[in-house]
Design a protein around this motif. Structure first.
Motif, PDB file in Angstrom:
ATOM      1  N   HIS A 135       6.373 -10.418  13.153  1.00  0.00           N
ATOM      2  CA  HIS A 135       5.317  -9.972  12.248  1.00  0.00           C
ATOM      3  C   HIS A 135       4.498  -8.884  12.934  1.00  0.00           C
ATOM      4  O   HIS A 135       3.907  -9.107  13.992  1.00  0.00           O
ATOM      5  N   ILE A 136       4.490  -7.704  12.334  1.00  0.00           N
ATOM      6  CA  ILE A 136       3.691  -6.587  12.837  1.00  0.00           C
ATOM      7  C   ILE A 136       2.511  -6.422  11.882  1.00  0.00           C
ATOM      8  O   ILE A 136       2.656  -5.957  10.749  1.00  0.00           O
ATOM      9  N   LYS A 137       1.351  -6.818  12.341  1.00  0.00           N
ATOM     10  CA  LYS A 137       0.141  -6.731  11.520  1.00  0.00           C
ATOM     11  C   LYS A 137      -0.579  -5.415  11.805  1.00  0.00           C
ATOM     12  O   LYS A 137      -0.229  -4.673  12.716  1.00  0.00           O
ATOM     13  N   SER A 138      -1.611  -5.166  11.035  1.00  0.00           N
ATOM     14  CA  SER A 138      -2.460  -4.019  11.296  1.00  0.00           C
ATOM     15  C   SER A 138      -3.896  -4.424  11.028  1.00  0.00           C
ATOM     16  O   SER A 138      -4.165  -5.527  10.550  1.00  0.00           O
ATOM     17  N   ASP A 139      -4.817  -3.532  11.337  1.00  0.00           N
ATOM     18  CA  ASP A 139      -6.219  -3.801  11.058  1.00  0.00           C
ATOM     19  C   ASP A 139      -6.480  -3.879   9.559  1.00  0.00           C
ATOM     20  O   ASP A 139      -7.533  -4.339   9.138  1.00  0.00           O
ATOM     21  N   ILE A 143      -4.191  -5.588   2.870  1.00  0.00           N
ATOM     22  CA  ILE A 143      -4.337  -4.477   1.938  1.00  0.00           C
ATOM     23  C   ILE A 143      -2.968  -3.963   1.524  1.00  0.00           C
ATOM     24  O   ILE A 143      -2.738  -3.617   0.383  1.00  0.00           O
ATOM     25  N   GLY A 144      -2.023  -3.983   2.477  1.00  0.00           N
ATOM     26  CA  GLY A 144      -0.632  -3.663   2.173  1.00  0.00           C
ATOM     27  C   GLY A 144      -0.437  -2.275   1.630  1.00  0.00           C
ATOM     28  O   GLY A 144      -0.567  -1.292   2.344  1.00  0.00           O
ATOM     29  N   ALA A 151      -3.026   1.173  12.544  1.00  0.00           N
ATOM     30  CA  ALA A 151      -3.861   0.735  13.667  1.00  0.00           C
ATOM     31  C   ALA A 151      -3.956  -0.791  13.735  1.00  0.00           C
ATOM     32  O   ALA A 151      -4.059  -1.454  12.704  1.00  0.00           O
ATOM     33  N   PRO A 152      -3.885  -1.354  14.967  1.00  0.00           N
ATOM     34  CA  PRO A 152      -3.900  -0.697  16.280  1.00  0.00           C
ATOM     35  C   PRO A 152      -2.528  -0.226  16.758  1.00  0.00           C
ATOM     36  O   PRO A 152      -2.386   0.150  17.915  1.00  0.00           O
ATOM     37  N   MET A 177       8.700  -8.007   9.949  1.00  0.00           N
ATOM     38  CA  MET A 177       8.037  -8.336   8.694  1.00  0.00           C
ATOM     39  C   MET A 177       6.638  -7.753   8.716  1.00  0.00           C
ATOM     40  O   MET A 177       5.872  -7.985   9.653  1.00  0.00           O
ATOM     41  N   THR A 178       6.311  -6.951   7.718  1.00  0.00           N
ATOM     42  CA  THR A 178       4.983  -6.363   7.615  1.00  0.00           C
ATOM     43  C   THR A 178       4.695  -5.988   6.171  1.00  0.00           C
ATOM     44  O   THR A 178       5.609  -5.604   5.431  1.00  0.00           O
TER      45      THR A 178
END
Length: 287
Positions: A135-139, A143-144, A151-152, A177-178
């Protein structure tokens, strides 16, 4: 941001008794140990990952974050407060700072003193031994489709992750997965051979179109924001369906009946017992 370079003399070629089939070859349905076997060991830790694989989990799921000095570590949250004795944003800390925090004590006294795990440590121990749902999340998680930044994660950070996977001969045993369109685009360009799955962004109607737009192999559904019609449409478009999550065996069976290929669970063994019994019965009584 500076990235630590893996030792040049290390050359990996996955093989041996613990080696399993890759993502393309491994049959469905599967169970994925979410954050590892996190009911018996601290989430996103080597004990949790190792326990899940030892118990027979086909997949493990974990989250990656960059540190302030370019390391890649595994932690579910982007902040430290819930999972450790630290506080604040993980990506604002160096690896040396993170190693001063206790990542085990909040799970239980027996795990006191456990440190955060680096992505390379996971690869060193488990590359080729299971499928990794990364899982690659973001700040802007959640919101997708409206996300405008990764970022980050920078392009260099994502390239560093990809290069580590290639170095450990693990490209065929991972999928990303993101819900973030920026990240999906970078990964499609920089690592086309590695599978990608669209995560839930708050707009379930966007998931299938985005999966097709970014050449993804599937979508990761998020209960309760899906139904049989959505699963059927995904299958008609050639997409695999993963679902987050089922800790109740009855619920897991319902997902099997819906045709969902991979079920994430926090309580691996309880769900695995029921699912394995169900699949054995299906083999004995086909149709």
């Amino acid at each position: 941001m500076r990235f630590r370079k893996p030792t040049e003399e290390k050359i990996y070629k996955n093989s041996g008794a613990g080696f399993v089939e890759g993502d393309v070859q491994m049959p469905y349905p599967r169970l994925c140990a979410h954050r590892g076997f996190s009911t018996i060991a601290p989430e996103n830790s080597m004990p949790a990952f190792g326990a899940a694989v030892a118990m027979g989990a086909e997949e493990i799921e974990f989250d990656l974050w960059p540190t302030a000095d370019g390391e890649i570590v595994s932690c579910h949250d982007g902040t430290l407060d819930r999972v450790s004795t630290g506080c604040g944003r993980l990506s604002d800390k160096t690896l040396a700072e993170l190693l001063t925090y206790d990542f085990g004590i909040k799970h239980g006294a027996r795990f006191a003193g456990m440190q955060i795990v680096r992505f390379e440590e996971i690869l060193e121990k488990l590359a080729g031994r299971c499928i990794m749902n990364i899982h690659i999340k973001s700040d802007e998680e959640g919101i997708g489709s409206r996300a405008t930044t990764a970022a980050p994660f920078t392009r260099d950070t994502l390239s560093h992750i990809v290069n580590l996977i290639r170095r450990y001969d693990c490209a065929g045993h991972v999928y990303f997965m993101t819900p973030n369109r920026v990240i999906l685009g970078i990964l499609q360009e920089s690592a086309p051979e590695m599978h990608r799955v669209v995560g839930f962004s708050g707009k379930p109607e966007d998931m299938i179109p985005e999966a097709l737009e970014f050449g993804c192999t599937g979508i990761q559904l998020f209960k309760p924001y899906f139904d049989q019609a959505m699963v059927d449409e995904a299958h008609e478009k050639g997409l695999i369906c993963t679902v987050f999550w089922a800790d109740d065996p009855d619920e897991a069976e319902r997902y099997l009946d819906m045709g969902i290929e991979t079920i994430l669970t926090n309580d691996y063994q309880v769900v695995a017992n029921r699912v394995n019994d169900r699949l054995q019965t299906r083999e004995r009584n086909p149709g």
